[in-house]
Design a protein around this motif. Sequence first.
Motif, PDB file in Angstrom:
ATOM      1  N   HIS A   1     -37.930 -37.665 -17.772  1.00  0.00           N
ATOM      2  CA  HIS A   1     -38.963 -36.994 -16.972  1.00  0.00           C
ATOM      3  C   HIS A   1     -40.357 -37.537 -17.274  1.00  0.00           C
ATOM      4  O   HIS A   1     -41.335 -37.069 -16.681  1.00  0.00           O
ATOM      5  CB  HIS A   1     -38.924 -35.489 -17.254  1.00  0.00           C
ATOM      6  CG  HIS A   1     -37.589 -34.857 -17.009  1.00  0.00           C
ATOM      7  ND1 HIS A   1     -37.128 -34.541 -15.748  1.00  0.00           N
ATOM      8  CD2 HIS A   1     -36.601 -34.514 -17.870  1.00  0.00           C
ATOM      9  CE1 HIS A   1     -35.912 -34.024 -15.838  1.00  0.00           C
ATOM     10  NE2 HIS A   1     -35.574 -33.998 -17.112  1.00  0.00           N
ATOM     11  N   SER A   2     -40.467 -38.508 -18.166  1.00  0.00           N
ATOM     12  CA  SER A   2     -41.779 -38.960 -18.636  1.00  0.00           C
ATOM     13  C   SER A   2     -42.692 -39.422 -17.514  1.00  0.00           C
ATOM     14  O   SER A   2     -43.866 -39.051 -17.449  1.00  0.00           O
ATOM     15  CB  SER A   2     -41.595 -40.076 -19.664  1.00  0.00           C
ATOM     16  OG  SER A   2     -40.915 -39.627 -20.820  1.00  0.00           O
ATOM     17  N   HIS A   3     -42.171 -40.259 -16.608  1.00  0.00           N
ATOM     18  CA  HIS A   3     -43.026 -40.838 -15.578  1.00  0.00           C
ATOM     19  C   HIS A   3     -43.348 -39.874 -14.442  1.00  0.00           C
ATOM     20  O   HIS A   3     -44.153 -40.188 -13.568  1.00  0.00           O
ATOM     21  CB  HIS A   3     -42.360 -42.091 -14.991  1.00  0.00           C
ATOM     22  CG  HIS A   3     -41.154 -41.776 -14.153  1.00  0.00           C
ATOM     23  ND1 HIS A   3     -39.959 -41.335 -14.696  1.00  0.00           N
ATOM     24  CD2 HIS A   3     -40.959 -41.811 -12.808  1.00  0.00           C
ATOM     25  CE1 HIS A   3     -39.087 -41.136 -13.737  1.00  0.00           C
ATOM     26  NE2 HIS A   3     -39.657 -41.410 -12.584  1.00  0.00           N
ATOM     27  N   ARG A   4     -42.723 -38.691 -14.459  1.00  0.00           N
ATOM     28  CA  ARG A   4     -42.897 -37.733 -13.364  1.00  0.00           C
ATOM     29  C   ARG A   4     -44.037 -36.744 -13.619  1.00  0.00           C
ATOM     30  O   ARG A   4     -44.304 -35.877 -12.791  1.00  0.00           O
ATOM     31  CB  ARG A   4     -41.596 -36.953 -13.152  1.00  0.00           C
ATOM     32  CG  ARG A   4     -40.375 -37.842 -12.948  1.00  0.00           C
ATOM     33  CD  ARG A   4     -39.096 -37.024 -12.907  1.00  0.00           C
ATOM     34  NE  ARG A   4     -38.848 -36.429 -11.607  1.00  0.00           N
ATOM     35  CZ  ARG A   4     -37.975 -35.453 -11.387  1.00  0.00           C
ATOM     36  NH1 ARG A   4     -37.302 -34.932 -12.406  1.00  0.00           N
ATOM     37  NH2 ARG A   4     -37.788 -34.979 -10.177  1.00  0.00           N
ATOM     38  N   LEU A   5     -44.699 -36.861 -14.750  1.00  0.00           N
ATOM     39  CA  LEU A   5     -45.755 -35.926 -15.104  1.00  0.00           C
ATOM     40  C   LEU A   5     -46.921 -36.037 -14.122  1.00  0.00           C
ATOM     41  O   LEU A   5     -47.489 -37.120 -13.931  1.00  0.00           O
ATOM     42  CB  LEU A   5     -46.235 -36.205 -16.533  1.00  0.00           C
ATOM     43  CG  LEU A   5     -47.339 -35.314 -17.085  1.00  0.00           C
ATOM     44  CD1 LEU A   5     -46.881 -33.858 -17.144  1.00  0.00           C
ATOM     45  CD2 LEU A   5     -47.765 -35.795 -18.466  1.00  0.00           C
ATOM     46  N   ALA A   6     -47.272 -34.933 -13.495  1.00  0.00           N
ATOM     47  CA  ALA A   6     -48.407 -34.922 -12.574  1.00  0.00           C
ATOM     48  C   ALA A   6     -49.682 -35.311 -13.323  1.00  0.00           C
ATOM     49  O   ALA A   6     -49.853 -34.990 -14.501  1.00  0.00           O
ATOM     50  CB  ALA A   6     -48.570 -33.529 -11.965  1.00  0.00           C
ATOM     51  N   GLY A   7     -50.545 -36.030 -12.630  1.00  0.00           N
ATOM     52  CA  GLY A   7     -51.791 -36.468 -13.238  1.00  0.00           C
ATOM     53  C   GLY A   7     -51.705 -37.823 -13.909  1.00  0.00           C
ATOM     54  O   GLY A   7     -52.735 -38.396 -14.280  1.00  0.00           O
ATOM     55  N   LEU A   8     -50.498 -38.345 -14.066  1.00  0.00           N
ATOM     56  CA  LEU A   8     -50.327 -39.658 -14.679  1.00  0.00           C
ATOM     57  C   LEU A   8     -50.706 -40.724 -13.649  1.00  0.00           C
ATOM     58  O   LEU A   8     -50.072 -40.816 -12.593  1.00  0.00           O
ATOM     59  CB  LEU A   8     -48.876 -39.838 -15.128  1.00  0.00           C
ATOM     60  CG  LEU A   8     -48.515 -41.129 -15.854  1.00  0.00           C
ATOM     61  CD1 LEU A   8     -49.191 -41.167 -17.225  1.00  0.00           C
ATOM     62  CD2 LEU A   8     -46.995 -41.253 -16.003  1.00  0.00           C
ATOM     63  N   PRO A   9     -51.716 -41.551 -13.912  1.00  0.00           N
ATOM     64  CA  PRO A   9     -52.123 -42.550 -12.920  1.00  0.00           C
ATOM     65  C   PRO A   9     -50.978 -43.522 -12.597  1.00  0.00           C
ATOM     66  O   PRO A   9     -50.199 -43.894 -13.474  1.00  0.00           O
ATOM     67  CB  PRO A   9     -53.287 -43.275 -13.608  1.00  0.00           C
ATOM     68  CG  PRO A   9     -53.820 -42.299 -14.598  1.00  0.00           C
ATOM     69  CD  PRO A   9     -52.613 -41.547 -15.087  1.00  0.00           C
ATOM     70  N   GLU A  10     -50.926 -43.930 -11.342  1.00  0.00           N
ATOM     71  CA  GLU A  10     -49.889 -44.868 -10.899  1.00  0.00           C
ATOM     72  C   GLU A  10     -50.005 -46.178 -11.657  1.00  0.00           C
ATOM     73  O   GLU A  10     -51.102 -46.703 -11.878  1.00  0.00           O
ATOM     74  CB  GLU A  10     -50.036 -45.112  -9.404  1.00  0.00           C
ATOM     75  CG  GLU A  10     -48.953 -46.011  -8.828  1.00  0.00           C
ATOM     76  CD  GLU A  10     -49.130 -46.257  -7.345  1.00  0.00           C
ATOM     77  OE1 GLU A  10     -48.385 -47.091  -6.788  1.00  0.00           O
ATOM     78  OE2 GLU A  10     -50.023 -45.619  -6.745  1.00  0.00           O
ATOM     79  N   GLY A  11     -48.864 -46.708 -12.085  1.00  0.00           N
ATOM     80  CA  GLY A  11     -48.824 -47.987 -12.753  1.00  0.00           C
ATOM     81  C   GLY A  11     -48.954 -47.925 -14.258  1.00  0.00           C
ATOM     82  O   GLY A  11     -48.762 -48.938 -14.938  1.00  0.00           O
ATOM     83  N   VAL A  12     -49.252 -46.752 -14.818  1.00  0.00           N
ATOM     84  CA  VAL A  12     -49.404 -46.638 -16.269  1.00  0.00           C
ATOM     85  C   VAL A  12     -48.048 -46.672 -16.968  1.00  0.00           C
ATOM     86  O   VAL A  12     -47.907 -47.241 -18.054  1.00  0.00           O
ATOM     87  CB  VAL A  12     -50.173 -45.357 -16.635  1.00  0.00           C
ATOM     88  CG1 VAL A  12     -50.104 -45.077 -18.131  1.00  0.00           C
ATOM     89  CG2 VAL A  12     -51.619 -45.473 -16.187  1.00  0.00           C
TER      90      VAL A  12
END
Length: 393
Positions: A217-228
């Motif tokens: 679920h790591s990459h699904r966190l809201a607020g995480l900028p695209e491409g990070v």
Amino acid sequence: MTRVPSDADADVLVIGGGIIGLAVAWRTAQRGLRTVVVDPSPGGGAAKVAAGMLAPVTELQYGEEPLLRLGLASNQRYEAFAAELSEASGGRDTGYRQCGTVAVALDSDDREELRELHAFHRRLGLDSTWLTGREARRLEPMLAPGVRGGLHVADDHQVDGRRLLTALRAAAEHAGVAVRPAEAVELLVEGGRAVGARLSTDGTVTAGQVVLAAGPHSHRLAGLPEGVLPAIRPVKGQVLRLRIPDAYRPFLSRNVRAVVRGQHIYLVPRENGELVIGATTEEQGYDTTVTAGGVYELLRDAHELVPGITELPLLETSAGLRPGSPDNAPLLGPTSLPGLVAATGHYRNGVLLTPVTADLVSEYLATGELPALAQPFTPTRFSSDRSTAKALA
């Protein structure tokens, strides 16, 4: 070391309270950093389902030498790690056991594949011994008569993932880690830097550094900028637990694994009489349903390997999600977003890589220097300068 704002709730916020998140938090708190873990179900995750094989050598695939070095380093730390963890958690047993692994072939094609793997092991200087079928059955008499040959790897061991999780939570809390049973629903970013997270309980936790250890679920966190962070895909694994009655012991003395009809299978015997059989590898999204087909395939293949399992009581069926990165290697260290550190994407090796991940990530959090062992696994290996600049613009 990052300067923490005076009004921050913590030095380090760890998002994810599975085996990796708890281990990182424990090691980080031991270094004197105020540490908070947030997770809706602390002590859960894939390790609660995993068999707990510590198998850097028999898990080795061609082209994975950097991952092998990481796995060997972690395996070498495990005995001391388990002993320290047991003491720090009030004497809880982690189920760590130095038992070795026997990998066997059931037909001539599999035997040739194992022969090639053995030659690869030898070229890398690994301790791997070739066995004839008779020698394999001498080590493990319950193996099927048709076993054609195999490998004995004495330094592949095991640990009980469930016991390890319990001990890690106790040790972390004893070290001063605050464990918050809540979901991180949004990453807080201010001035181009990660500064904390908003929680499902309507509160927030602010911190000087944020560790993302939320598995698939790591990459699904809201607020995480695209491409990070690249997409971490969930890979479903179904696992069975059987009981070995006293009258059948010793049933197996070592971990046993094989490839049956192209599918990997392993049997992990616990000292408490439990036998863990796993695991399917299914690209089914976030589904954790135990299926009749998955159970059947595991029992069928395990029966070909060790016919006597049909006499054992079936205790439990379960399924978990492994976090797989694009290259199936972990993401360790700083991301392209300042203040955000990754400890995720461990795929099939989460339990094995727990000690080394905790050491490497906590070292970075405390000093700002990423150890050389972790450098092949930085999250930025998937991003170009252009995509990173765009994501942070």
